[in-house]
Design a protein around this motif. Sequence first.
Motif, short mmCIF file in Angstrom:
data_model
loop_
_atom_site.label_atom_id
_atom_site.label_comp_id
_atom_site.label_asym_id
_atom_site.label_seq_id
_atom_site.Cartn_x
_atom_site.Cartn_y
_atom_site.Cartn_z
N SER A 88 42.78 39.72 28.39
CA SER A 88 42.14 40.86 29.06
C SER A 88 43.04 41.45 30.14
CB SER A 88 40.83 40.44 29.72
OG SER A 88 40.02 39.79 28.80
N ILE A 89 43.90 40.61 30.72
CA ILE A 89 44.80 41.12 31.76
C ILE A 89 45.70 42.19 31.17
CG2 ILE A 89 46.69 40.53 33.33
CD1 ILE A 89 45.50 37.71 33.51
N ILE A 90 46.27 41.90 30.01
CA ILE A 90 47.19 42.86 29.39
C ILE A 90 46.44 44.16 29.09
CG2 ILE A 90 48.72 43.27 27.40
CD1 ILE A 90 49.64 41.09 29.45
N ASP A 91 45.23 44.04 28.54
CA ASP A 91 44.44 45.24 28.22
C ASP A 91 44.21 46.07 29.48
OD1 ASP A 91 44.31 44.14 25.72
OD2 ASP A 91 42.29 43.32 25.98
N GLN A 92 43.81 45.39 30.55
CA GLN A 92 43.52 46.09 31.80
C GLN A 92 44.76 46.82 32.31
OE1 GLN A 92 40.62 46.52 33.14
NE2 GLN A 92 41.42 47.68 34.89
N GLY B 94 42.24 37.52 40.48
CA GLY B 94 41.73 38.72 41.15
C GLY B 94 40.88 39.62 40.27
N TYR B 95 41.30 39.83 39.04
CA TYR B 95 40.54 40.75 38.17
C TYR B 95 39.34 40.07 37.51
CZ TYR B 95 44.27 44.38 38.07
OH TYR B 95 45.17 45.35 38.39
N PHE B 96 39.53 38.82 37.07
CA PHE B 96 38.52 38.27 36.15
C PHE B 96 37.78 37.03 36.62
CE2 PHE B 96 41.35 40.84 33.45
CZ PHE B 96 40.40 41.77 33.03
N VAL B 97 38.24 36.36 37.67
CA VAL B 97 37.53 35.16 38.10
C VAL B 97 36.69 35.45 39.35
CG1 VAL B 97 37.73 32.77 38.86
CG2 VAL B 97 39.27 33.64 37.08
N ILE B 98 37.34 35.94 40.40
CA ILE B 98 36.61 36.09 41.66
C ILE B 98 35.42 37.06 41.57
CG2 ILE B 98 38.02 37.90 42.81
CD1 ILE B 98 36.84 34.70 44.53
N PRO B 99 35.50 38.13 40.76
CA PRO B 99 34.33 39.02 40.71
C PRO B 99 33.05 38.28 40.29
CG PRO B 99 36.22 40.12 39.73
CD PRO B 99 36.63 38.69 39.99
N TYR B 100 33.20 37.20 39.50
CA TYR B 100 32.03 36.41 39.12
C TYR B 100 31.70 35.36 40.16
CZ TYR B 100 32.49 38.49 34.52
OH TYR B 100 32.56 39.38 33.49
N THR B 101 32.75 34.58 40.55
CA THR B 101 32.44 33.41 41.37
C THR B 101 31.99 33.79 42.78
OG1 THR B 101 34.76 33.13 42.05
CG2 THR B 101 34.05 31.97 40.07
N ILE B 102 32.46 34.92 43.28
CA ILE B 102 32.04 35.27 44.64
C ILE B 102 30.57 35.66 44.66
CG2 ILE B 102 32.55 37.77 44.76
CD1 ILE B 102 33.90 37.16 47.46
N GLY B 103 30.11 36.24 43.57
CA GLY B 103 28.69 36.61 43.49
C GLY B 103 27.79 35.39 43.59
N ASN B 104 28.26 34.30 43.02
CA ASN B 104 27.48 33.07 43.03
C ASN B 104 27.24 32.59 44.47
OD1 ASN B 104 26.16 31.16 41.40
ND2 ASN B 104 27.83 29.68 41.73
N TYR B 105 28.16 32.92 45.35
CA TYR B 105 28.03 32.55 46.77
C TYR B 105 27.27 33.63 47.53
CZ TYR B 105 29.44 31.75 51.65
OH TYR B 105 29.46 31.56 53.01
#
Lengths: 257, 657
Positions: free
Chosen positions: B121-125, B468-479
Amino acid sequence: MEHYNMNLTLKVWRQKNEKEKGHFETYSVPGISSEMSFLEMFDVLNERLINEGKEPIAFDHDCREGICGACSMHINGKAHGPWAGTTTCQLHMRAFKDGDTIVVEPWRANAFPVIKDLVTDRSALDRIIAAGGYISVNTGNAVDGNSLPVEKDKADTAFAAAACIGCGACVAACKNSSAMLFTGAKVSHLALLPQGNPERKTRVVNMIAQMDKEGFGSCTFTMECEAACPKEISVNNIARLNAEYMRAAFTAEETMG
Amino acid sequence: MLDAKIPKGPLDQKWSTYKSTCKLVNPANKRKLEVIVIGTGLAGASAASSLGELGYKVKAFCFQDSPRRAHSIAAQGGINAAKNYQNDGDSVYRLFYDTIKGGDYRSREGNVHRLAEVSASIIDQCVAQGVPFAREYGGLLSNRSFGGTQVQRTFYAAGQTGQQLLIGAYQSLERQVALGNVKMYSRHEMLEIVMIDGKARGIIARNLVTGELERHFGHAVLLCSGGYGNVFYLSTNAMGSNVTAAWKAHKRGAYFGNPCFTQIHPTCIPVSGEHQSKLTLMSESLRNDGRIWVPLKQNDTRRPSEIPETERDYYLERRYPAFGNLVPRDVASRAAKERCDAGYGVGSSRQAVYLDYAFAIDRYGMIECNKQGINNPTKEQLRHYGVEVVKEKYGNLFDMYEKITGENPYEIPMRIYPAVHYTMGGLWVDYELQTNIPGLYALGEANFSDHGANRLGASALMQGLADGYFVIPYTIGNYLADEIRTTNIPTSHPAFEEAEKNTRDRIEKLMSIQGTESPESFHKRLGKIMWDKCGMARNAQGLQEAITEIRALREEFWRNVKVTGAINEFNPELDKAGRVADFIELGELMCMDALNRKESCGGHFREESQTEEGEALRDDDNFMFVSAWEFKEGYNWELHKEALEYEVVHPSQRSYK
Ligand SMILES: Cc1cc2nc3c(=O)[nH]c(=O)nc-3n(C[C@H](O)[C@H](O)[C@H](O)COP(=O)(O)OP(=O)(O)OC[C@H]3O[C@@H](n4cnc5c(N)ncnc54)[C@H](O)[C@@H]3O)c2cc1C
Ligand code: FES
């Protein structure tokens, strides 16, 4: 390569801050090795100034590999000094010989106020990008990378424009302090790619408006910018910028409507 | 034992399970939540723009004059992704496996698998943002091979991949700035974390132009502040790269993971003298065609052209016939050091080996002459065509070499030597990239997470953008889902007062010493201790000595450093002094960690732990864990361990013979 040592005289612009007036200060700098980079010569001088209890000369630098665009010295009347296609940090002392006098100034442009000594404020360039130098695609929206083929020569030309390091040498070298090469490079990079197409008209119009607002001058096509550019960005990009602008102007109603 | 909070279930379903079960924050609430991002390299710029797009209120900080100048800009070779566009058998599993093995079995399976999963997905983005990757004539994306893997999975943009990826992320960031979702603070340096009720709630930053201290509140703080290779003074990192942001967090309680894991890159331009300020990398790709050698005779001062074939030692080909010049970075680096230490080094400093293109020029020349139908080509013809091919493949690197050394590498073999390049260690984070302090996250090179004891080429860019693009947008929401009732805490809160006072006192202390030695000079001395005793080869005695020397250096620094200029102005000397002070403390911890880890693994080579042939010897029974160090008053550290469990891969001894 034979190495040699040299004694130099440096005339450097010193300015305490944006408000105070600046002046040239003369330093004799003995024992400089031809193997040093230009900035390492400044390191040597600064270390000496510190030992003498004086303030070292402030200058911007970071990567020292010619890619971050931070370094920015006007050397003997030329942005980034005597070597073509070379940033200040990649300039090496074998470009000079024993007994030389070297005059070093900051970038001079109304849009780049001096912060201290050789350090200027180039944030106007960031604001030109913010005005439209991007493709509006949120993270996660992308389709497969190979679903959109791009002709190789177009991709290569886009890359050559995108190689701009945003140092501002083009502005410093231009007698009108124009930012057309910088802006043209970004407009070209994005206009050459199919991904950039949907925003082609608004992008160029908004970026040019921002450029004018920041106080950059107009382009009279003396091509000093291309000669000074450490990445040898072509003035063709300015021609493309103009063409894009005309194209946008002629179809303005469409854009507005 | 530390808990990394890795989701349960089969390896290839952990991340999708996590994503579909983590807590979410609704759009209206996102607008009320503020996130502070320190750093605008690949990790920081991608995180700040993605969180801005989601609707969070973001403040981003960098110490350079523009976010586009972060050190990521300098990355050359490429970025890995498991796209399998080449149809050569690549897959998420293979990328995962190569990364685990390359890291010498000192990283987490769960994290690394997620990294491989999101790589495509990084390459696509990036393509969608207009990153001009290299393409084939058919218009599709091109790939190259990299660092010892058997597939072609590296995407690149000439020798400027980092630049192009960063500009893509920077443009997205500037778009969010224009939309008002991100507020950008350039020429600002974060100097303290503000903690309230055990959670990270903000920072103290110094405006580097005016010298003023500022207080910023955030519901969460993300450290994307890069690596700490400059603790060695000389490295391939940018001059400003430093550990300060991570170190301030460490001193407020965040654990530091595997601090001693350092990558030393084998092909860099050697030191030319005392004036040397940094080292320049020559891309790993050069080892594909170049042959590395030293003279067979010790202290041979003849020019390379005067040394006949029979008097040369192609030591990598001799020691590692199976991999030859293409052994992994750590192995190649140690072999070069071994030859130079034994007196076979070349160049004026004797701390260099040759990387020779004469053979490649001949070989390519012959192929070209055949193509052109030239039978029995002359020497000149061979050379002419050969040089042309090499120029097309590596021209920009050869030019860079010539600019720096003044020597023409088409004529004279390049001189190279290993240099500090990357730090696998960093702030300890769990699966969600959260440090042990709630609300404090670390992304990119600043965390320790995915590369174990040795990073593979082209995977740092991948990790920074994955985070930055694909992990933190999810995990930060959990907090943050549990923080929606926390209204903005005014920065007049005593915790902000205390943190600001702490920062101010330290700055005033630095300015008041007015000793006789510059921060730069202390930095050089620290670098020498680290390089000599905690560099490519380490042993217990040397590390103990280093600890003693570093403690003495710290004491001397705080007694004798000389900082010119004033506090409330643009003052690079003051910035530098603060960073060097932190590097000195970090140096001590790195040596302690290296002393504690009595095994060799990846880039960490303990002389006491080697095979009979001098290869690194792991000790899985005793050291299959992550070291996470907790700072205690008076420069004492307590070690916490996170056990590494391999459910899918079976660790084995690496061999390249
Ligand atoms: C010469 C070279 C070539 C490389 N080539 C490759 C390659 O080909 N492929 C690959 O995968 N990897 C490569 N790497 C590694 C890779 O480039 C880095 O690991 C990666 O870019 C780090 O990104 P980052 O976002 O974590 O940090 P960085 O890009 O280092 O960014 C750090 C950011 O934090 C900011 N910051 C730091 N401290 C503070 C503070 N206290 N306050 C405010 N802001 C702060 C800085 O201003 C900067 O914006 C290379 C590295 C080097 C040195
Ligand atoms: S210091 Fe980065 S381009 Fe010169």
